[in-house]
Design a protein around this motif. Structure first.
Motif, mmCIF file in Angstrom:
data_model
loop_
_atom_site.group_PDB
_atom_site.id
_atom_site.type_symbol
_atom_site.label_atom_id
_atom_site.label_comp_id
_atom_site.label_asym_id
_atom_site.label_seq_id
_atom_site.Cartn_x
_atom_site.Cartn_y
_atom_site.Cartn_z
ATOM 1 N N ARG A 31 14.879 -7.975 -6.047
ATOM 2 C CA ARG A 31 14.761 -7.542 -4.655
ATOM 3 C C ARG A 31 14.499 -8.734 -3.737
ATOM 4 O O ARG A 31 15.111 -8.877 -2.670
ATOM 5 C CB ARG A 31 13.612 -6.541 -4.554
ATOM 6 N N ILE A 143 0.009 -24.678 -1.573
ATOM 7 C CA ILE A 143 -0.758 -23.436 -1.502
ATOM 8 C C ILE A 143 -2.222 -23.761 -1.267
ATOM 9 O O ILE A 143 -2.648 -24.889 -1.459
ATOM 10 C CB ILE A 143 -0.512 -22.651 -2.822
ATOM 11 N N ASN A 144 -2.971 -22.755 -0.827
ATOM 12 C CA ASN A 144 -4.407 -22.901 -0.632
ATOM 13 C C ASN A 144 -5.046 -23.443 -1.914
ATOM 14 O O ASN A 144 -5.023 -22.779 -2.946
ATOM 15 C CB ASN A 144 -4.991 -21.523 -0.309
ATOM 16 N N PHE A 147 -7.319 -21.025 -3.558
ATOM 17 C CA PHE A 147 -6.855 -19.692 -3.960
ATOM 18 C C PHE A 147 -5.353 -19.726 -4.132
ATOM 19 O O PHE A 147 -4.600 -19.394 -3.227
ATOM 20 C CB PHE A 147 -7.235 -18.630 -2.931
ATOM 21 N N GLY A 148 -4.911 -20.146 -5.281
ATOM 22 C CA GLY A 148 -3.481 -20.145 -5.561
ATOM 23 C C GLY A 148 -3.172 -18.961 -6.435
ATOM 24 O O GLY A 148 -3.490 -18.958 -7.610
ATOM 25 N N SER A 149 -2.577 -17.922 -5.874
ATOM 26 C CA SER A 149 -2.334 -16.704 -6.643
ATOM 27 C C SER A 149 -0.999 -16.112 -6.235
ATOM 28 O O SER A 149 -0.912 -15.027 -5.697
ATOM 29 C CB SER A 149 -3.470 -15.709 -6.409
ATOM 30 N N GLN A 154 6.815 -13.383 -5.493
ATOM 31 C CA GLN A 154 6.454 -14.146 -4.292
ATOM 32 C C GLN A 154 6.977 -15.575 -4.370
ATOM 33 O O GLN A 154 7.444 -16.130 -3.377
ATOM 34 C CB GLN A 154 4.936 -14.133 -4.098
ATOM 35 N N ILE A 157 10.628 -15.296 -3.705
ATOM 36 C CA ILE A 157 11.020 -14.993 -2.325
ATOM 37 C C ILE A 157 10.852 -16.217 -1.431
ATOM 38 O O ILE A 157 11.657 -16.445 -0.524
ATOM 39 C CB ILE A 157 10.241 -13.766 -1.765
ATOM 40 N N LEU A 158 9.849 -17.028 -1.680
ATOM 41 C CA LEU A 158 9.663 -18.210 -0.835
ATOM 42 C C LEU A 158 10.804 -19.209 -1.036
ATOM 43 O O LEU A 158 11.317 -19.782 -0.069
ATOM 44 C CB LEU A 158 8.311 -18.869 -1.131
ATOM 45 N N LYS B 28 -2.632 -6.326 -1.301
ATOM 46 C CA LYS B 28 -1.564 -7.306 -1.516
ATOM 47 C C LYS B 28 -1.373 -8.202 -0.297
ATOM 48 O O LYS B 28 -1.073 -9.397 -0.428
ATOM 49 C CB LYS B 28 -0.250 -6.588 -1.835
ATOM 50 N N ARG B 31 -4.063 -10.825 -0.385
ATOM 51 C CA ARG B 31 -3.716 -11.872 -1.353
ATOM 52 C C ARG B 31 -2.676 -12.830 -0.768
ATOM 53 O O ARG B 31 -2.789 -14.054 -0.887
ATOM 54 C CB ARG B 31 -3.157 -11.202 -2.614
ATOM 55 N N ALA B 32 -1.659 -12.269 -0.138
ATOM 56 C CA ALA B 32 -0.620 -13.097 0.475
ATOM 57 C C ALA B 32 -1.224 -14.021 1.532
ATOM 58 O O ALA B 32 -0.899 -15.209 1.603
ATOM 59 C CB ALA B 32 0.456 -12.204 1.098
ATOM 60 N N LEU B 34 -4.407 -15.149 1.834
ATOM 61 C CA LEU B 34 -5.314 -16.186 1.329
ATOM 62 C C LEU B 34 -4.560 -17.303 0.612
ATOM 63 O O LEU B 34 -4.975 -18.467 0.644
ATOM 64 C CB LEU B 34 -6.377 -15.561 0.420
ATOM 65 N N ASN B 35 -3.438 -16.949 -0.004
ATOM 66 C CA ASN B 35 -2.617 -17.989 -0.627
ATOM 67 C C ASN B 35 -2.285 -19.095 0.362
ATOM 68 O O ASN B 35 -2.131 -20.250 -0.022
ATOM 69 C CB ASN B 35 -1.300 -17.393 -1.138
ATOM 70 N N ALA B 59 -5.816 -7.086 -4.526
ATOM 71 C CA ALA B 59 -6.012 -8.370 -3.840
ATOM 72 C C ALA B 59 -6.107 -9.530 -4.829
ATOM 73 O O ALA B 59 -6.066 -10.700 -4.414
ATOM 74 C CB ALA B 59 -7.262 -8.317 -2.983
ATOM 75 N N SER B 60 -6.250 -9.229 -6.106
ATOM 76 C CA SER B 60 -6.274 -10.264 -7.149
ATOM 77 C C SER B 60 -7.236 -11.402 -6.844
ATOM 78 O O SER B 60 -6.907 -12.571 -7.053
ATOM 79 C CB SER B 60 -4.864 -10.845 -7.355
ATOM 80 N N GLY B 61 -8.391 -11.064 -6.318
ATOM 81 C CA GLY B 61 -9.383 -12.104 -6.086
ATOM 82 C C GLY B 61 -9.537 -12.507 -4.636
ATOM 83 O O GLY B 61 -10.448 -13.265 -4.284
ATOM 84 N N ALA B 62 -8.694 -12.003 -3.767
ATOM 85 C CA ALA B 62 -8.804 -12.348 -2.340
ATOM 86 C C ALA B 62 -9.815 -11.429 -1.652
ATOM 87 O O ALA B 62 -9.597 -10.944 -0.550
ATOM 88 C CB ALA B 62 -7.436 -12.262 -1.674
ATOM 89 N N ASN B 151 8.898 -5.801 1.837
ATOM 90 C CA ASN B 151 7.721 -4.949 1.948
ATOM 91 C C ASN B 151 6.648 -5.649 2.784
ATOM 92 O O ASN B 151 6.822 -6.794 3.226
ATOM 93 C CB ASN B 151 7.218 -4.507 0.570
ATOM 94 N N ALA B 153 3.608 -6.890 2.175
ATOM 95 C CA ALA B 153 3.019 -8.148 1.688
ATOM 96 C C ALA B 153 4.018 -9.292 1.755
ATOM 97 O O ALA B 153 3.641 -10.445 2.000
ATOM 98 C CB ALA B 153 2.514 -7.968 0.255
ATOM 99 N N GLN B 154 5.291 -8.971 1.564
ATOM 100 C CA GLN B 154 6.309 -10.029 1.630
ATOM 101 C C GLN B 154 6.489 -10.537 3.053
ATOM 102 O O GLN B 154 6.653 -11.737 3.281
ATOM 103 C CB GLN B 154 7.636 -9.516 1.062
ATOM 104 N N ILE B 157 3.502 -12.688 3.672
ATOM 105 C CA ILE B 157 3.480 -13.983 2.981
ATOM 106 C C ILE B 157 4.451 -14.969 3.636
ATOM 107 O O ILE B 157 4.154 -16.165 3.722
ATOM 108 C CB ILE B 157 3.758 -13.830 1.471
#
Lengths: 246, 246
Positions: A31, A143-144, A147-149, A154, A157-158, B28, B31-32, B34-35, B59-62, B151, B153-154, B157
């Protein structure tokens, strides 16, 4: 039909998912690709086989990418027809290869000539050192540092987004540099050299062999030799391998 | 303490999620953000209230973004302290506002002065006309006209990524490429190879020798090998030159 210079454009890059784990993430990557006009996905040893029923729903309509996806056993097979191979990594590694941003990589890919491949590693672990060794260049998303996640889709897409920015601007290459040889031709030369070196006891001690082979691969990948140059070098190697004393 | 001009930087933009539906998507988006170093999220009338237990895991930690998120009743309230408001939309609408890419918007946001807010609409429907009316500028991601399926989050980001490029944290990664070996070292290696090739009759016919040597020199100069790489290759050549049959 032969294309004239005006018609010649660099083909879009191939997205190579190396040992992807979840079908859902393969679908999301598809996607992400199609949003920015990338169609060609290659899968290296997907963990759960292929096709994967979880991929379709996650692709949200990007079925065309999944339907055309091809499966390969190794990274080398997947990129054999590509002139320039990029490895995406998050962390810095102790490899002496150029590290570029997605933006810089996109510019290089458009400049061509030849098709590029972009490697993305498994969700949890990322690319292994041996996968990275196949690439000439590393792409790292800045990336930060705290906080690289980035997940797989993703990262895809970048890179796809940066590539898509250059589509309208893509010009045929100005310089007449010969295209870089497809990776398969380079692999053939590396294989020939390794075989010769094995025959004369170069690889010693045994526990250093993988690292030594990576070192050789890295320095032979660095030049970006053309097909003609690779042929010349293979001729050199063949000559050196001939029986001596005549 | 008053900041002087050198110290004065434009604050990072605020991400405003307008009537977000799923807590998972709020997580999500966090997370996007904070990255790429964005910390401030504002929620306008989240459908399922706030806090939302589905947000944290996604948020996987964000968590820091979610913990500091503030809730507002209206878009106008959420952006009341912001100097510049952007509305992200996928489709063009019949509004007479400037439409910019994420890249252009990022440049404007950094230029400041004052804080910016970026509005993102609900997952299914996107921003309403009344929401867009609050914004001075529209951000539209240039997307595949035949498959636009970003979406929440995309979208977040991509905008956060473009913003981060203008910040110190977005420095391109340092490459650790070793310096190119002095020409004398390269010449030493080329001389060694030529000597080996002369010994096995590679240079033939005689009238082609200068051109052949130029070809070899060109392709061996192209890589820009480091001193270490040149030493490695000289080791390879020495090994290949050793008497065989042992």
């Amino acid at each position: 039909m032969e294309l004239n210079v005006q018609d010649r454009t660099t083909p879009p890059p191939v997205v190579v998912l190396v040992r992807p784990q979840l079908g859902e993430n393969i679908g999301k990557a598809a996607r992400a690709m199609l949003n920015f006009g990338l169609l060609e996905m290659r899968l290296v040893a997907p963990r759960d086989g292929w096709p994967n029923p979880a991929a379709g729903p996650a692709a949200s309509g990007a079925d065309v990418v999944l339907e055309q996806a091809r499966v390969y056993e190794s990274v080398a097979d997947a990129v054999a027809d590509c002139s320039q191979v990029y490895a995406t990594t998050v962390r810095k590694r102790g490899v002496t290869k150029p590290v570029v941003t997605p933006e810089v990589a996109a510019g290089e890919i458009h400049a061509g000539p030849g098709r590029s491949a972009i490697l993305f590693g498994p969700e949890r672990s990322g690319l292994e050192t041996d996968d990275v060794a196949v690439a000439r260049t590393i792409i790292t998303v800045p990336i930060n540092p705290e906080f690289g996640s980035l997940n797989l889709a993703q990262a895809v897409i970048l890179v796809a987004y940066e590539w898509s920015k250059g589509v309208a601007l893509a010009q045929p290459p100005e310089t007449e540099l010969p295209p870089v040889a497809p990776q398969g031709e380079l692999d053939g030369m590396i294989g020939q050299l390794e075989e010769m070196l094995e025959g004369v006891g170069y690889f010693f001690p045994p526990d250093r062999v993988p690292a030594t082979k990576r070192t050789l691969r890295t320095l032979l990948t660095k030049p970006g030799w053309s097909s003609q140059e690779v042929r010349t070098l293979r001729g050199v190697l063949s000559t050196l391998a001939r029986p001596r004393g005549r």
